[in-house]
Design an enzyme around this catalytic site. Sequence first.
Site, PDB file in Angstrom:
ATOM      1  N   ASN A 160       0.822  -1.203   0.000  1.00 18.39           N
ATOM      2  CA  ASN A 160       0.000   0.000   0.000  1.00 18.39           C
ATOM      3  C   ASN A 160       0.859   1.257   0.000  1.00 18.39           C
ATOM      4  OD1 ASN A 160      -2.607   1.578   0.634  1.00 18.39           O
ATOM      5  ND2 ASN A 160      -1.274   2.173   2.329  1.00 18.39           N
ATOM      6  N   GLU A 161       0.628   2.140  -0.945  1.00 21.55           N
ATOM      7  CA  GLU A 161       1.227   3.488  -0.957  1.00 21.55           C
ATOM      8  C   GLU A 161       2.731   3.488  -0.709  1.00 21.55           C
ATOM      9  OE1 GLU A 161      -0.719   6.442   1.376  1.00 21.55           O
ATOM     10  OE2 GLU A 161      -2.608   6.262   0.317  1.00 21.55           O
ATOM     11  N   ASN A 297      -5.226   5.394  -4.654  1.00 18.36           N
ATOM     12  CA  ASN A 297      -5.737   6.165  -3.519  1.00 18.36           C
ATOM     13  C   ASN A 297      -5.656   7.637  -3.890  1.00 18.36           C
ATOM     14  OD1 ASN A 297      -5.821   3.727  -2.213  1.00 18.36           O
ATOM     15  ND2 ASN A 297      -4.256   4.201  -0.693  1.00 18.36           N
ATOM     16  N   GLU A 375      -8.757   4.096  -1.858  1.00 17.34           N
ATOM     17  CA  GLU A 375      -8.965   4.976  -0.700  1.00 17.34           C
ATOM     18  C   GLU A 375      -9.349   6.342  -1.213  1.00 17.34           C
ATOM     19  OE1 GLU A 375      -5.863   5.433   2.322  1.00 17.34           O
ATOM     20  OE2 GLU A 375      -5.329   3.313   2.101  1.00 17.34           O
TER      21      GLU A 375
HETATM   22  C1  BGP Z   1      -3.312   6.717   3.515  1.00 17.02           C
HETATM   23  C2  BGP Z   1      -3.057   5.427   4.201  1.00 17.02           C
HETATM   24  C3  BGP Z   1      -4.037   5.062   5.261  1.00 17.02           C
HETATM   25  C4  BGP Z   1      -4.680   6.220   5.979  1.00 17.02           C
HETATM   26  C5  BGP Z   1      -5.004   7.395   5.086  1.00 17.02           C
HETATM   27  C6  BGP Z   1      -5.392   8.657   5.807  1.00 17.02           C
HETATM   28  O1  BGP Z   1      -2.088   7.300   3.231  1.00 17.02           O
HETATM   29  O2  BGP Z   1      -2.979   4.354   3.298  1.00 17.02           O
HETATM   30  O3  BGP Z   1      -3.436   4.118   6.090  1.00 17.02           O
HETATM   31  O4  BGP Z   1      -4.128   6.503   7.192  1.00 17.02           O
HETATM   32  O5  BGP Z   1      -3.968   7.712   4.206  1.00 17.02           O
HETATM   33  O6  BGP Z   1      -4.248   9.293   6.276  1.00 17.02           O
HETATM   34  P1  BGP Z   1      -4.169   9.919   7.707  1.00 17.02           P
HETATM   35  O7  BGP Z   1      -4.516   8.809   8.643  1.00 17.02           O
HETATM   36  O8  BGP Z   1      -2.764  10.373   7.862  1.00 17.02           O
HETATM   37  O9  BGP Z   1      -5.134  11.033   7.715  1.00 17.02           O
END
Ligand code: BGP
Length: 468
Positions: A160-161, A297, A375
Amino acid sequence: RVKSLPQGFIWGGATAAYQVEGSTKVAGKGKTMWDDYLKAQGRFSPDPASDFYNRYPEDLALSKKYGLNSIRVSIAWTRIFPNGTEQEPNQEGVAYYHRLFKECLDQGIEPYVSLHHFDSPQTLFEDGDWLNRKNSDYFVAYAEFCFKEFTEVKNWFTINELISLAYSQYIQGNFPPNHHFDVTSGIQAQHNELVAHARVVNLYKKLGLPGRIGLIHVIQPIYPIDDAPENIHAAKLQDAFMNKFLLDGTFLGYYSDDTMESINEILRLNDAHLEIEDGDLDILAEAAPQNDFFGMNYYQNQFIKAYKGESTNSFNGTGDKGTSSFKFKGVGEAVKKEGVPTTDWDWNIYPEGLYDSLKRVAADYPNCKTIYITENGLGLKEDQPAENEILADDKRIDYIDQHIEAILRARDEGVDVQGYFVWSLQDQFSWANGYNKRYGLFFIDFATQKRYIKKSALWFKELADTMK
Ligand code: BGP
């Protein structure tokens, strides 16, 4: 105002193991790179999170009730191999994921499963995490185990990412080991993660498994703040570092000359370097046409202005609006644009960026086939609702609605988007923000773990019903 979803659209909620499961010390689980770090930091604990380890049947029942047909989950590597390196798996961890997947399938909710969502085992983290290429061998072994064991899973994501991990660890400094503008590590981690991903895809295809596999990139489209040539150039550099390097590597199977020109300029200005080992590009080339799908995402874009001073940044992990800044030497400075709203965490709200990103990927990367938005969502501070009150999160509905609109527009123009996972299914623990940044369709009182419905869940259901 309700639009309709295409028949068969994947309509899901997203989670990540470490952000929802809690129970970080039970059933033989090993430590991730976060356990000791968060304890030392003393701001917030990953326990109990959303207690998904125990309450997954309830969350899956809610998913079903509110019209979702899919869920994104990740497997915690450290429940399966507590140190990341063992030969024999931890059977309690294996059994947990079989129970979870069975419950998903029994409820008619298709699981989309990531192997790595920011939660490297502590032992491997201490040994260099993705910067140590030996750790990729352990990742490939863990992936192979999961593929052979969890045959009930038909949709896999490797990592992921990749950029968020590399960027947060080594550039922005808000993930362990908190390096700021360690550009060599920031680019090397991206490359090493990508090679690890490609090795896993190649393996999956060699094993001839019946499911599908891909990876997840967050796309943050970069726009120059105006038409000044130096700002246009700054945006091009920042885009190469944030998006294009990984998109090229994933879907072209090599880094294009244009990309490397930008990357090399950044490296030169920051006394940094990238090592590509013999054979790496063959691995990328073999994987590029074999990804079955792409998980995109999307949260926000960036507006960039040229910046020549020393690098400096400040991360807003509290929700105090206006406290973030980012200035990357020789690359650019993130600036806000008049008329573009921002959240309390200084994230731009810019649905047009999602449309642009979908169009760009479809146009530039023919190897990118089906796309899922894996996402997208809005973090808000929200108060505990009263008993039986439905929390009115109209801002979130508006955010999601505008982004769905952008997706459907791109789809109408031929971009093959087949699904959407909202971040997040239920309120969760956020890595660098803790518990006050809520994204869920379902509110959680973390003290009692009681779930409350938000209005966005009703909106989700209404849209789901348009598929009937
Ligand atoms: C993405 C991740 C998630 C999640 C989301 C929101 O980068 O894959 O795990 O956390 O962002 O980010 P944050 O929790 O920093 O607001």
